[in-house]
Design an enzyme around this catalytic site. Structure first.
Site, PDB file in Angstrom:
ATOM      1  N   ASP A  27      96.726 -13.350 -52.703  1.00 27.54           N
ATOM      2  CA  ASP A  27      96.513 -14.566 -52.451  1.00 27.54           C
ATOM      3  C   ASP A  27      96.486 -15.339 -53.853  1.00 27.54           C
ATOM      4  OD1 ASP A  27      95.683 -17.188 -51.365  1.00 27.54           O
ATOM      5  OD2 ASP A  27      94.120 -16.015 -50.387  1.00 27.54           O
ATOM      6  N   GLU A  87      88.651 -23.787 -47.411  1.00 22.73           N
ATOM      7  CA  GLU A  87      88.260 -22.782 -48.121  1.00 22.73           C
ATOM      8  C   GLU A  87      86.612 -22.925 -48.219  1.00 22.73           C
ATOM      9  OE1 GLU A  87      90.933 -20.401 -50.414  1.00 22.73           O
ATOM     10  OE2 GLU A  87      92.411 -22.138 -49.984  1.00 22.73           O
TER      11      GLU A  87
END
Length: 626
Positions: free
Chosen positions: A308, A511
């Site tokens: 990521d 997020e």
């Protein structure tokens, strides 16, 4: 004599011709050769620096002709909201991507780069793209074939901008709605998530029956390489805290959080992204057992594994501490491509040193590069490295918007319908539309829309708000629609409304910024519900990425609809509210009474929800004469 010399020259040329032809022939450039033969040939020609370059993915803002050429960069990405300009057209995206590609092709071996971008609910960074409902809404449809069509449309819109690699789908299983990424999960139920991996075949194409299991597949220039994420257990962290620790037995991890990966790999998914989270205290980015042992070994995954954003940096606290050791752990764990994305030179220098010092074996580098090249060859990047500009008109096309509208209709979940208030009449009514989310395209799309965190307002992209959809649907001759975002009680009692539609919900987030321990609808939403619904018969439409606190207001609400985050095609909401289509959606996750009950999932011993998993009232379509 001259004639004899000429004949000798011709004879010599005939003898030398096979050698001259062989000198010009490069096996890895021959599409008729088997993929593995092309990979071997190319890797035999590569230096260590060229191999390391293939493992690096950098952000577009730090890419340049010099960087691409000097470091043999294998991949470029757009981070959240990173675009070539405000409201950039498909042609502007293509121009940018093609330039990076030309830079890559100008290197010694001419290995094409692969451009990646987040497209978690349509091609959502790009102006005028079709924004589909976020995954939680798609989970409510229980319709894998619909999701497959959405995948195909998203792939086509990405290719319309020259982009061949998408960081999607998210196959997380959200077990706690307090998690800020819960809307990226199709369901709390691993079986629903598994069924929705049909989106992989939409994005990449149907894998041929003869294809070996685990080998990546991309079916041509209108398809893209997909990415199953975030491996593994990201939806099970303690208290739903993003990037936190998932405490679970191995059996629990494999049975709850792994089915989406099993299914994606069988369908030929090209890449897998590793999660920021930990499993029982071990960072996933350093988990050799689950990356090399299980994913590459047991599941026989043959695509590449990617970090990521700054995933290696986040293996330590504070971030980027002892970075060389994080590189050592991550690469040796089995990660193949590293989303650096800014400090590429430091990463390249450190990785080169680790290989030179034999701390990372050359076999590990070769495994990584082999996997990256396999995906590039499979995609046809060596034959067609540049964008196909004939596809630009597919961006935000009418056909795709109609598909988005269908998805919205099927995603709506009817939670309460007192006295069969829904569907609503289109004729002979004075209708109040109220609420912060009624006429706000940014709010109804949510996070990961143009900008990483999403935004407010109607100017970020092109679409239909719920308010405009209502106006488009009611009978204009006999019905009057009044929009007041936050009407006071005196106004409500004096105007003689037939009924009200109140549209409220969460503000956009993505997020960690979406982690929320109370899950209340922000004010003035609750006050609007109380004021409007105590004065007028009302339908409340909740626009949110997850279940939110609604029980305290339920007694005043006549009709309650979970609309999730529907995206740009708000017309789908009005289609069902007014009976052109019936309600059919089912809750993809449990709707709690109180946050004190969380986490609470179907099958738990003390399961006591406000609305259970799978709940959803239905209605029949009505005649237009109503």
């Amino acid at each position: 004599m001259a004639r004899r010399s000429y004949l000798f020259f011709l004879a010599g040329l005939v003898i030398l011709w096979p050698a001259l032809a062989a000198a010009d022939y490069i096996k890895y450039r021959d599409p008729k050769q088997p993929t593995n033969a092309r990979i071997r040939d190319l890797m035999n020609r590569m230096t260590l620096q060229e191999k390391i370059g293939q493992m690096v993915q950098i952000e577009r803002t730090v890419a340049s002709p010099q960087v691409m050429k000097n470091y043999f960069i294998g991949s470029v990405l757009s981070g959240g909201g990173s675009s070539p300009g405000v409201n950039a057209s498909a042609q502007e995206w293509i121009k940018m991507v093609n330039q990076f590609q030309r830079d890559a092709l100008s290197t010694r071996l001419g290995i094409p780069m692969i451009y990646g971008i987040d497209s978690v609910h349509g091609h959502s960074t790009v102006y005028n793209a079709t924004i589909f409902p976020h995954n939680i809404g798609l989970g409510a449809t229980r319709d894998p074939e619909l999701v497959k069509r959405i995948g195909a449309a998203t792939a086509l819109e990405a290719r319309a901008t020259g982009i061949p690699y998408l960081f999607a789908p998210c196959v997380a299983v959200c077990r706690d709605p307090r998690w800020g990424r819960c809307y990226e999960s199709y369901s709390e139920d691993p079986e629903v998530v598994r069924s929705m991996t049909e989106i992989v075949t939409g994005l990449q194409g149907d894998i041929p029956s003869t294809s070996p299991k685990g080998v990546p597949y991309v079916g041509g220039k209108t398809k893209v390489a997909a990415c199953a994420k975030h491996y593994v257990g990201d939806g099970g962290t303690v208290n739903g805290i993003n990037e936190n620790n998932t405490i679970l037995s191995r059996h629990g991890l494999l049975s709850i959080h792994m089915p989406g990966y099993y299914a994606s790999i069988i369908k030929g998914v090209s890449t897998v992204m590793v999660s920021y989270s930990s499993w029982n205290g071990d960072k996933m980015h350093g988990n050799r057992d689950l990356i090399t042992g299980f994913l590459k070994g047991t599941l026989r995954f043959r695509g590449f594994v990617i970090t990521d954003w700054e995933g290696l940096d986040r293996m330590t606290s504070p971030r980027h501490a002892n970075y060389s050791n994080s590189i050592l752990r991550g690469i040796n764990a089995g990660i193949d491509m590293i989303m650096v994305p800014m400090k590429y030179k430091e990463f390249i220098d450190d990785l080169n040193q680790l290989v030179t010092n034999h701390e990372i074996p050359m076999s590990r580098i070769d495994d990584a590069v082999r996997r990256v090249l396999r995906v590039k060859f499979t995609m046809g990047l060596f034959e067609n490295p540049l964008a196909d500009e004939t596809l630009v008109n597919h961006l935000g096309s009418h056909e795709h918007r109609e598909l988005g509208r269908e998805a919205v209709r099927k995603s709506l979940v009817l939670l309460k319908n007192t006295n069969s208030m829904l569907p609503l009449p289109k004729k002979g009514s004075k209708i109040l539309v109220a609420g912060t989310h009624a006429d706000n395209l940014g709010y109804q799309c949510g996070g990961w829309t143009i900008q990483w965190q999403g935004q407010s307002g109607n100017n970020a992209t092109v679409g239909t708000t719920i308010m405009n959809a209502i106006m488009n649907t009611v009978d204009k001759q006999s019905s009057q629609v009044v929009y007041q975002e936050n009407p006071d009680t005196k106004y409500l009692r004096s105007e003689g409304f037939s009924y009200a539609i109140v549209v409220v919900g969460e503000l956009p987030y993505a997020e960690t910024k979406g982690d929320n321990m109370n899950l209340t609808i922000p004010e003035p939403g609750p006050t609007m519900i109380k004021n409007v619904c105590r004065a007028v018969k009302c339908v409340v439409v909740v626009v949110s990425g997850r279940p939110v606190v609604i029980e305290p207001y339920l007694k005043w609400i006549d009709g309650l609809v979970a609309a999730w985050l529907p995206g740009t095609e708000g017309q789908g909401v009005a289609d069902v509210l007014f009976g052109n289509y019936g309600f059919s959606g089912k809750l993809p996750r449990t709707w709690f009474k109180s946050v004190d009950q969380l986490p609470m999932n179907v099958g738990d011993e003390h399961y006591d929800p406000l609305f259970p998993f799978g709940f959803g009232l239905t209605t029949e379509p009505t005649d237009d004469s109503n």
